[in-house]
Design an enzyme around this catalytic site. Structure first.
Site, PDB file in Angstrom:
ATOM      1  N   CYS A 110      55.378  63.323  33.436  1.00 28.90           N
ATOM      2  CA  CYS A 110      55.852  64.365  34.655  1.00 28.90           C
ATOM      3  C   CYS A 110      56.640  65.441  33.793  1.00 28.90           C
ATOM      4  O   CYS A 110      56.506  66.610  33.641  1.00 28.90           O
ATOM      5  CB  CYS A 110      56.595  64.026  35.956  1.00 28.90           C
ATOM      6  SG  CYS A 110      58.234  63.406  35.637  1.00 28.90           S
TER       7      CYS A 110
ATOM      8  N   HIS B  64      61.308  62.659  39.390  1.00 21.63           N
ATOM      9  CA  HIS B  64      59.913  63.408  39.330  1.00 21.63           C
ATOM     10  C   HIS B  64      60.017  64.762  39.054  1.00 21.63           C
ATOM     11  O   HIS B  64      60.847  65.327  40.086  1.00 21.63           O
ATOM     12  CB  HIS B  64      58.944  62.723  40.468  1.00 21.63           C
ATOM     13  CG  HIS B  64      57.504  63.145  40.145  1.00 21.63           C
ATOM     14  ND1 HIS B  64      56.658  62.533  39.081  1.00 21.63           N
ATOM     15  CD2 HIS B  64      56.712  64.088  40.771  1.00 21.63           C
ATOM     16  CE1 HIS B  64      55.422  63.229  39.063  1.00 21.63           C
ATOM     17  NE2 HIS B  64      55.396  64.092  40.125  1.00 21.63           N
TER      18      HIS B  64
ATOM     19  N   HIS C 161      51.267  68.482  38.551  1.00 13.18           N
ATOM     20  CA  HIS C 161      52.211  67.648  38.091  1.00 13.18           C
ATOM     21  C   HIS C 161      51.171  66.347  37.308  1.00 13.18           C
ATOM     22  O   HIS C 161      50.095  66.395  37.657  1.00 13.18           O
ATOM     23  CB  HIS C 161      53.090  67.105  39.102  1.00 13.18           C
ATOM     24  CG  HIS C 161      52.150  66.338  40.212  1.00 13.18           C
ATOM     25  ND1 HIS C 161      52.820  65.029  40.722  1.00 13.18           N
ATOM     26  CD2 HIS C 161      51.420  66.680  41.026  1.00 13.18           C
ATOM     27  CE1 HIS C 161      52.066  64.503  41.755  1.00 13.18           C
ATOM     28  NE2 HIS C 161      50.930  65.364  41.591  1.00 13.18           N
TER      29      HIS C 161
END
Length: 349
Positions: free
Chosen positions: A265, A313, A325
């Site tokens: 990520c 994240h 993402h």
């Protein structure tokens, strides 16, 4: 890296104690058949409940693996920084040693000249001793040094003190570097252990449930791109970063990867902004503070959206309520709704 599937919310985030040994395999099989007391395993409702329970556990393992991945990324970044610092300090110490050697050589040449002319001045002999700083204190008290000799000795003492200080600093950084290397290995092991447990749970799912999970992990691909009207007229580095992130849609998630063919990520965010000439830190926690904080209601394309209270994240807002993402292993870079999991912050780079 948690599942981020559109069909279900992110799983629980408490500690998981799932191992990869044979006993865990038996526990996994038992979990597959375990359903609520009110549900009949033979009914659609019973099978759905069992599937939801197992996929939630997989999601939770992926979330924990993502946290471990970001710790791994941070340790790797720290290791690289320390390695560079150690190199610089060692170079400085080497130059300081060369200066000490030159000063010793000059004093040695002076002693040799005096010896040839009939003897060595006792003060000069003491200058060449193992502890010239101690001699300097005594000699100044006894007025045994001439001006020229005192200057040479002072320069030698200063050079040796600098050398020792740089050696100590380099040794300290080397010790921290070794600890950082151990942290990298420790976090790598944690990631692999959690991902192994998730793979084992997925393998234990019935084939059609596993296929459904895999389909959900693919997300929107080239044939189903969301309409992104907010990108019209976008310019500057945000436009370049968004274009780079969108070009990565479909690339596989690989933990610890930062492009160009695979990403985790924070690696995707770092790579996308690098294409725009902007250097971002490596971890999602650090990226959270890489720019100005703005409310989610004011998010613009190119903003970084930070998820979970621990910032484990990150995705990039691309307009119309969507982010790009890299979700988790087994998934590909994709579009998802910005509210796919709790948002803890939005950063405008």
């Amino acid at each position: 890296m948690a599942s981020h599937r559109r069909s279900s919310p992110a799983g629980p985030q408490g500690p998981a104690r799932i191992t990869l040994m044979s006993a865990a395999a038996a526990a996994t099989a038992a979990a597959l058949t375990a359903v609520p007391a009110t549900a009949d395993p033979g009914t659609g409702a019973g099978r759905t409940a069992s599937h939801a329970k197992l996929t939630a556990r997989v999601d939770a393992l992926y979330a924990r693996a993502e946290r471990a991945t970001e710790r791994y990324n941070g340790a790797k970044e720290r290791t690289a920084e320390l390695r560079d610092q150690v190199t610089v300090l060692q170079d400085r110490a080497a130059r300081a040693q060369e200066r000490v050697n030159r000063l010793h050589d000059r004093l040695g040449a002076m002693a040799a000249a005096q010896y040839r002319s009939g003897g060595v001045d006792p003060s000069l002999a003491l200058m060449l001793s193992a502890r010239p700083a101690d001699y300097l204190d005594k000699a100044q008290t006894l007025n045994r040094l001439g001006t020229a000799q005192a200057g040479r000795l002072n320069r030698l003492v200063d050079a040796e003190r600098l050398l020792q200080r740089q050696r100590r600093e380099a040794a300290g950084r080397l010790a921290r570097l070794e600890e950082a290397r151990r942290a990298v290995a420790r976090h790598k092991h944690a990631v692999e252990r959690k991902l192994g447990a998730a793979r084992q749970l997925l393998a234990a799912l019935p084939a059609r449930d596993r296929a459904a999970y895999t389909r959900a992990s693919r997300g929107a691909r080239d044939g189903a791109l969301p309409e992104l009207t907010e990108l019209r007229g976008l310019a500057g580095r945000s436009a370049l970063a968004v274009a780079a992130a969108r070009s990565a849609v479909g690339a596989p998630y690989v933990w610890g990867a930062s492009g160009p063919r695979s990403f985790d990520c924070s690696g995707l965010m770092q790579w996308a902004y690098a294409r725009a000439g902007v250097s971002l830190p490596r971890t999602s926690q650090s990226q959270r503070y890489a720019g100005r904080q703005v409310p989610l209601s004011q998010a613009r394309p190119g903003d970084l959206v930070i998820y979970r209270s621990d910032a484990s994240h990150v995705g990039m807002y691309v307009g119309n309520g969507q982010v790009v993402h890299a979700p988790h292993p087994g998934a590909q870079v994709r579009y998802d709704p910005v509210g796919m999991m709790p948002v803890s912050g939005v950063t405008r780079v």
